[in-house]
Design a protein around this motif. Sequence first.
Motif, mmCIF file in Angstrom:
data_model
loop_
_atom_site.group_PDB
_atom_site.id
_atom_site.type_symbol
_atom_site.label_atom_id
_atom_site.label_comp_id
_atom_site.label_asym_id
_atom_site.label_seq_id
_atom_site.Cartn_x
_atom_site.Cartn_y
_atom_site.Cartn_z
ATOM 1 N N LEU A 110 0.719 -1.296 -0.046
ATOM 2 C CA LEU A 110 -0.128 0.106 0.047
ATOM 3 C C LEU A 110 1.057 1.399 0.112
ATOM 4 O O LEU A 110 0.567 2.254 -0.348
ATOM 5 N N SER A 111 2.049 1.258 0.696
ATOM 6 C CA SER A 111 2.724 2.321 0.878
ATOM 7 C C SER A 111 3.552 2.810 -0.309
ATOM 8 O O SER A 111 4.057 4.139 -0.518
ATOM 9 N N SER A 112 3.720 1.898 -1.299
ATOM 10 C CA SER A 112 4.466 2.464 -2.510
ATOM 11 C C SER A 112 3.791 2.007 -3.730
ATOM 12 O O SER A 112 3.297 1.070 -3.853
ATOM 13 N N THR A 113 4.027 2.597 -4.728
ATOM 14 C CA THR A 113 3.301 2.531 -6.218
ATOM 15 C C THR A 113 4.434 1.369 -6.802
ATOM 16 O O THR A 113 3.790 0.820 -8.096
ATOM 17 N N ALA A 114 5.775 1.314 -6.598
ATOM 18 C CA ALA A 114 6.497 0.284 -7.294
ATOM 19 C C ALA A 114 6.307 -1.145 -6.859
ATOM 20 O O ALA A 114 5.977 -1.236 -5.847
ATOM 21 N N TYR A 115 6.384 -1.992 -7.957
ATOM 22 C CA TYR A 115 6.423 -3.132 -7.624
ATOM 23 C C TYR A 115 6.789 -4.232 -8.804
ATOM 24 O O TYR A 115 7.167 -3.650 -9.979
ATOM 25 N N SER A 116 7.149 -5.599 -8.587
ATOM 26 C CA SER A 116 7.479 -6.423 -9.520
ATOM 27 C C SER A 116 6.954 -7.708 -9.431
ATOM 28 O O SER A 116 6.380 -7.806 -8.480
ATOM 29 N N TYR A 117 7.228 -8.424 -10.322
ATOM 30 C CA TYR A 117 6.665 -10.027 -10.236
ATOM 31 C C TYR A 117 7.526 -10.754 -9.338
ATOM 32 O O TYR A 117 8.574 -10.867 -9.537
ATOM 33 N N VAL A 118 7.081 -11.432 -8.578
ATOM 34 C CA VAL A 118 7.725 -12.219 -7.620
ATOM 35 C C VAL A 118 7.080 -13.716 -7.802
ATOM 36 O O VAL A 118 7.557 -14.661 -7.027
ATOM 37 N N TRP A 119 6.367 -13.934 -8.670
ATOM 38 C CA TRP A 119 5.555 -15.078 -8.887
ATOM 39 C C TRP A 119 5.237 -15.890 -7.770
ATOM 40 O O TRP A 119 4.246 -15.484 -7.094
ATOM 41 N N PHE A 120 5.500 -17.099 -7.241
ATOM 42 C CA PHE A 120 4.948 -17.896 -6.351
ATOM 43 C C PHE A 120 5.475 -17.587 -5.024
ATOM 44 O O PHE A 120 5.039 -18.283 -4.278
#
Lengths: 288, 270
Positions: A40-50
């Motif tokens: 919630l605190s940041s807009t950055a994200y990446s895929y971490v799959w499972f």
Amino acid sequence: MPRRSSLPVTFVVPTLVILLILSMVPTLYAIVIALQNRELSSTAYSYVWFSNFVDLFFDRRFLNAVWVSVKWEVVTVVATMAVAIGLGVLMFEVASPRLRNIYCLLFIIPVLLPRVSAAFVWKFAYHPLYGIATYPYRLLTGGLIFDPLSKPATALFAVASVDVWQWGLFFAVIVLKLLETLPPQPIEAARLDHARRWQIHAYVTLPMLKAPLISLMFVKMIESLRSFDLIYVMTRGGPGVATETLDMYAFSQGFIESGKVSYASAMAVLMMIATVITFTMLWKRVQA
Amino acid sequence: MRPGRLIGKTVLAFAGFMAVFPLLWTALNSLKNNVDIITRVPRVVFTPTLANISYIIGRDSVMTGLYNSVIACGVAVLIGVVLGLPAAYAVARYPNRWAGDIQFFVLSLRFLPPVAVAIPLMVIWLQLGLYDTLAALIVTYSLLTISVIMWLAIPAFQAVPKEVEEAAFVDGYGAYSVFWRIALPVAARSLIGAVAFSFVLVWNEFLIALMLSSSNAKTLPIVASELSQQGMNVPWGILNASVVLLSLPPLLFLGVLSGFLNSVFRQKKT
């Protein structure tokens, strides 16, 4: 019915398209989010799959939440059906038609209440010092304190009692209506054979109603999945994690404690898969 | 009277008492001053006050919540009626090989855990800039109202005697006017029950509203639940009054819904 009409297409297709969009977009997106590491605190994200799913299996609080959810499901469904059948049969046996109508009206009231209202009503009632439901205990023991909502051993049952208060009484009305639809001849025949009242119901009427009663139980199983409002208002999952069901834990992981939206979504996805598979299988069996 | 019957009657009377007493007690508490609520021995005799109720009605947050609830639920139910009833009629009267699957699909929407829908929707609405708006809530609730109305309306349309509709076709009515002029009015009683049920369902909805609103679009259940979080100094009377306000609208439908139940089971009998 006329064979060639545009009606089925114009009536069904738009509605189904809208339903499909409204349901599939969030469902698929829930899976996408679960494979990422959004917070919630940041807009950055990446895929971490499972990795969220792997983490869940080592999260003892998650495993606790699964266990609490299963307990909640079993306790509420069994107690609701028991109350419904008990009171339904009682109304059928001892209440005059006029009284039946009055009871039916009274028994529908709790289920109409918003869950939030029902939760508040009982939260006051269970208050250890001022509650109306704990008053008899205070009176009998000369002022000892009984606080059902803050003891791990009783909290789940105290919250479950509110759910049963709402659904058990409502289902009692339905059980009565089902009993009223039965033909009188088998009951008369059993009576001529000197069967006792409870035997008539145990061996004749309730077996005749097996199919609708199972459907009723199926409906209750689905509705029991919606425990969040009651638990959120009454205990917030506490004391400790004694009443923390899956939706409560997902909510607090995603929004209260850490803002781990993706982690919460992974939980929600597991819940969704489990319920869809279970209920699809049950439904096919009920229909068969 | 045999002792068994007497016990049975007592149990029933107790259950009837339990069904309404907690709610009546809450209503009574909403008329009390705090001193009359916080007592070890419950007080039945007290000087009533309207302070709690007027406080609730005078609060902006409560009135906004009420407005939001009425609009969100009203519009969502309207959408549910417009899209759900025709679809239900088509499934009931023009069965094809998908009819069973459509019915199951509509029911299966009810299996979806609300959290599983609410989390992604929150992200979606945030990205679209519609988070915390009534529009977002209405669209989300429409999924609920359309599916519930459809599910309940299919049997209601099936219960309309086929002969009535066939007679109308013979008289030269088209498929659409049969729906409008025959099926809808004949099934009206059950349909009103179905619609009322969907209204109660979304009015009582909590989790989705909680997750999709932060300030502007809060519905009444959310506002009511927040009143309880004002620290240890709980304004019990006010809280009780807000519970009463929240519970009144669904109770208005008590008559309609119990009539609906009766008509459903009368159909089964014949």
